[in-house]
Design an enzyme around this catalytic site. Structure first.
Site, PDB file in Angstrom:
ATOM      1  N   HIS A  62       0.852  -1.182   0.000  1.00  0.00           N
ATOM      2  CA  HIS A  62       0.000   0.000   0.000  1.00  0.00           C
ATOM      3  C   HIS A  62       0.893   1.240   0.000  1.00  0.00           C
ATOM      4  CE1 HIS A  62      -3.851  -1.974   1.858  1.00  0.00           C
ATOM      5  NE2 HIS A  62      -3.327  -2.698   0.870  1.00  0.00           N
ATOM      6  N   GLU A  64       1.059   3.810   1.920  1.00  0.00           N
ATOM      7  CA  GLU A  64       1.619   4.163   3.221  1.00  0.00           C
ATOM      8  C   GLU A  64       2.806   3.279   3.572  1.00  0.00           C
ATOM      9  OE1 GLU A  64      -2.973   4.383   3.802  1.00  0.00           O
ATOM     10  OE2 GLU A  64      -1.559   3.316   2.514  1.00  0.00           O
ATOM     11  N   CYS A  92      -5.872   1.959   6.122  1.00  0.00           N
ATOM     12  CA  CYS A  92      -6.547   0.728   6.552  1.00  0.00           C
ATOM     13  C   CYS A  92      -5.904   0.243   7.859  1.00  0.00           C
ATOM     14  CB  CYS A  92      -6.415  -0.339   5.471  1.00  0.00           C
ATOM     15  SG  CYS A  92      -4.727  -0.969   5.250  1.00  0.00           S
ATOM     16  N   CYS A  95      -2.094  -0.630   7.524  1.00  0.00           N
ATOM     17  CA  CYS A  95      -1.254   0.561   7.455  1.00  0.00           C
ATOM     18  C   CYS A  95      -1.231   1.307   8.778  1.00  0.00           C
ATOM     19  CB  CYS A  95      -1.715   1.460   6.318  1.00  0.00           C
ATOM     20  SG  CYS A  95      -1.444   0.708   4.690  1.00  0.00           S
TER      21      CYS A  95
END
Length: 165
Positions: A62, A64, A92, A95
């Protein structure tokens, strides 16, 4: 659950969120969900990333996580105190966990994610006092632009999948 709020946004938040949007557009060009993130320490970029799970065959890639990895490698430390993470979509749970473990001070996000957000959308992990680190959060920064980028991406994806049937 309401989004946890820091003392609010400022012109630096807008500047860095625009940078995160450029990274999200890069993800989109690579056929990834358009989410971008930039980690800032002081007035300098410590790390940046964009969604890459398809390209890298890595479910943890992701935006992040990629920004945290980039910064940790540059700083040569997995702890990233004194930093602010700007991300175009509310983080999420995966993360959020990484953000907490890295000791990021503040998260600024664009679009809210009521279905899987962990900064107040579905869960409020970042600011909970039940963990050993709390993260200040500001949400909704450049939200119209961030939301539009995601909405348009998924509309195009849905219409191209119905055309191929």
């Amino acid at each position: 659950m309401a989004c946890l709020r820091s003392s609010g946004s400022n012109s630096a938040d807008t500047h860095w969120m625009q940078h995160a949007l450029e990274l999200a557009r890069r993800a989109e060009r690579e056929q990834e969900v358009p989410v971008g993130a930039v980690l800032v320490r002081g007035e300098e970029i410590a790390g940046e990333g964009w969604n890459q799970p398809i390209l890298t065959s890595d479910p943890t890639a992701h935006a992040e996580i990629m920004a945290l990895r980039s910064a940790a490698a540059a700083i040569e430390n997995y702890r990233l105190p004194g930093t602010t993470l700007y991300v175009t979509l509310e983080p999420c749970t995966m993360c959020a966990g990484a953000i907490i473990h890295a000791r990021v001070d503040r998260v600024v996000f664009g679009a809210h994610d009521p279905k899987s957000g962990a900064a107040g959308g579905l869960f409020a992990l970042l600011g909970t006092d039940q963990l050993n680190h709390q993260v200040k959060v500001a949400g909704g920064i450049l939200e119209p632009e961030c939301s539009k980028l995601l909405r348009n991406f998924f509309q195009r994806r849905r219409s191209s999948s119905t055309l191929s049937r």
